[in-house]
Write an enzyme that holds these catalytic residues in place. Structure first.
Site, PDB file in Angstrom:
ATOM      1  N   CYS A 136      26.058 -58.806 -30.249  1.00  0.00           N
ATOM      2  CA  CYS A 136      25.915 -60.097 -29.705  1.00  0.00           C
ATOM      3  C   CYS A 136      24.384 -60.185 -28.940  1.00  0.00           C
ATOM      4  O   CYS A 136      24.166 -59.724 -27.911  1.00  0.00           O
ATOM      5  CB  CYS A 136      26.935 -60.082 -28.476  1.00  0.00           C
ATOM      6  N   CYS A 139      24.110 -62.083 -25.653  1.00  0.00           N
ATOM      7  CA  CYS A 139      24.542 -61.373 -24.670  1.00  0.00           C
ATOM      8  C   CYS A 139      23.638 -60.195 -24.153  1.00  0.00           C
ATOM      9  O   CYS A 139      23.439 -60.231 -22.959  1.00  0.00           O
ATOM     10  CB  CYS A 139      26.153 -60.566 -24.944  1.00  0.00           C
ATOM     11  N   ASP A 140      23.047 -59.652 -25.109  1.00  0.00           N
ATOM     12  CA  ASP A 140      22.437 -58.466 -24.930  1.00  0.00           C
ATOM     13  C   ASP A 140      20.657 -58.640 -25.138  1.00  0.00           C
ATOM     14  O   ASP A 140      20.047 -57.754 -24.583  1.00  0.00           O
ATOM     15  CB  ASP A 140      22.593 -57.203 -25.523  1.00  0.00           C
TER      16      ASP A 140
END
Ligand code: FAD
Ligand code: NAP
Length: 321
Positions: A136, A139-140
């Site tokens: 992701c 997300c990261d």
């Protein structure tokens, strides 16, 4: 003692399919309950710009999903933060157990559990998951400011993630197993024009390597699919973007599946092989897997559930066929 919630229609999943089913079922006065699952808003919460949702030239995925949730609630759909852990399909009304302990008893169920990211299954991928290996980018990606990153895959997700990661990374190497991308042409054009992106064609990820203490990625070894020659790419982050598999855990032993686990529905319908159980969105769709098609199937499922319930009259409390 566990709480029991009775409803005419239980919707399992809070992606575009689930929320659209919620809007339609609520407007049909079915007072639906929607259980969100572990990813409220579904897959679009893991992306940034969405450019193919009609009515918005561009909207952020998470914002679109917050709007859909608000829309479903405004129409009268009850949205609950919970995870369904098991469904008893043997008798009607159906009974769904949940993580919170609440038991949901429903005359009809709309399954909209969507899909989840696939992994390659390499031991080194598993070892560094959460410590440099991710599925992701939204997300990261932020963790890799000024670093080199590798993205594996050649579909829309891989290309979008590679482009998004150029906002943080000093360099992004996209590794694809063929010599042509599967993604939409408009995304390919953007990728090819981006000076931070390098593409390594005809290569497969062989190994992620790094340090043990602290656990962290230092690079990958990729192998040429024809010659077997190994190339070393230094990188602090590795994003696996090789597609999605249907989230069918609740139903795979009960409902017919095909094409790698997608739930089979009747042609031009969301009806499954069990009367009263409907399936919509990426859970059933091996072909299009888009937000708008998922929403369309959510609409179909609610309309079909409404018709089915009307046909049953008071006979829903019988042994399921
Ligand atoms: P999902 O969005 O997958 O949602 C599934 C829902 O089910 C989740 O809320 C989850 O919590 C819930 N759930 C699962 N198991 C349970 C359970 N046991 N109990 C309760 N709930 C459960 N499509 C586009 O059209 N345009 C785009 O720009 C686009 N960009 C994308 C970018 C990325 C990075 C990804 C991964 C996908 C993208 N897609 C895009 C595809 C799109 O996101 C999907 O087609 C769509 O989200 C599918 O909707 P869905 O409702 O079927 O399921
Ligand atoms: P996808 O379209 O299935 O593409 C998966 C990619 O990963 C393919 O390029 C595939 O290679 C590669 N791959 C698969 N298994 C592999 C393996 N074991 N090793 C190496 N490479 C592997 O999946 P996706 O990109 O996640 O997209 C899923 C769905 O969401 C699609 O329908 C897509 O259109 C949709 N989506 C849409 C948007 C958008 O509209 N902007 C954005 C993201 C996703 P091959 O090409 O060789 O098969």
């Amino acid at each position: 003692m566990a709480e029991t919630r009775r409803t005419k229609v239980l919707i399992v999943g809070s992606g575009p399919a689930g929320y659209t089913a919620g809007v339609y079922a609520a407007r049909a006065m079915l007072e639906p309950i929607l259980v969100q699952g572990m990813e409220p808003g579904g897959q679009l919460t893991t992306t940034t710009e969405v450019e193919n949702w009609p009515g918005h030239t561009e909207i952020q995925g998470p914002e679109l999903m917050v709007n859909m949730e608000a829309h479903a609630k405004a129409m009268g759909c009850e949205v609950i933060t919970d995870i369904i852990t098991a469904i008893d399909f043997e008798k009607r009304p159906f009974t769904a157990r949940s993580d919170s302990g609440t038991v949901y008893v429903a005359d009809a169920i709309i399954l909209a559990t969507g899909a989840r990211a696939k992994w390659l299954g390499l031991p080194s991928e598993e070892k560094f998951k959460g410590f440099g290996v991710s599925a992701c980018a939204t997300c990261d990606g932020f963790f890799y400011r000024g670093q080199e990153i590798v993205v594996i895959g050649g579909g829309n997700t891989a290309v979008e993630e590679a482009l998004f990661l150029t906002n943080f990374a000093s360099k992004v190497t996209l590794v694809h197993r063929r010599d042509a991308l599967r993604s939409e042409k408009i995304l390919q054009d953007r990728l090819f024009k981006n000076p931070k992106v390098e593409i390594l064609w005809d290569h497969q990820l062989d190994e992620v390597y790094g340090t043990d203490n602290p656990l962290g990625v230092e690079g990958v070894k990729v192998k040429h699919v024809k010659t077997g020659a190994v190339t070393d790419i230094p990188a602090k982050g590795v994003f696996i973007a090789i597609g999605h598999a249907p989230a069918n855990e609740l139903v795979r032993d009960v409902l017919e599946t095909h094409m790698g686990g997608y739930v089979v529905t009747r042609p031009d319908s969301t009806e499954t092989s069990i009367p009263g159980i409907f399936a919509a969105g990426d859970l059933t769709d091996h072909k299009y897997r888009q937000a708008v098609t998922s929403a369309g199937m959510g609409c179909m499922a609610a309309l079909e559930a409404e018709r089915w319930l009307a046909e049953q009259g008071d006979d829903v409390e019988i042994a399921a066929e």
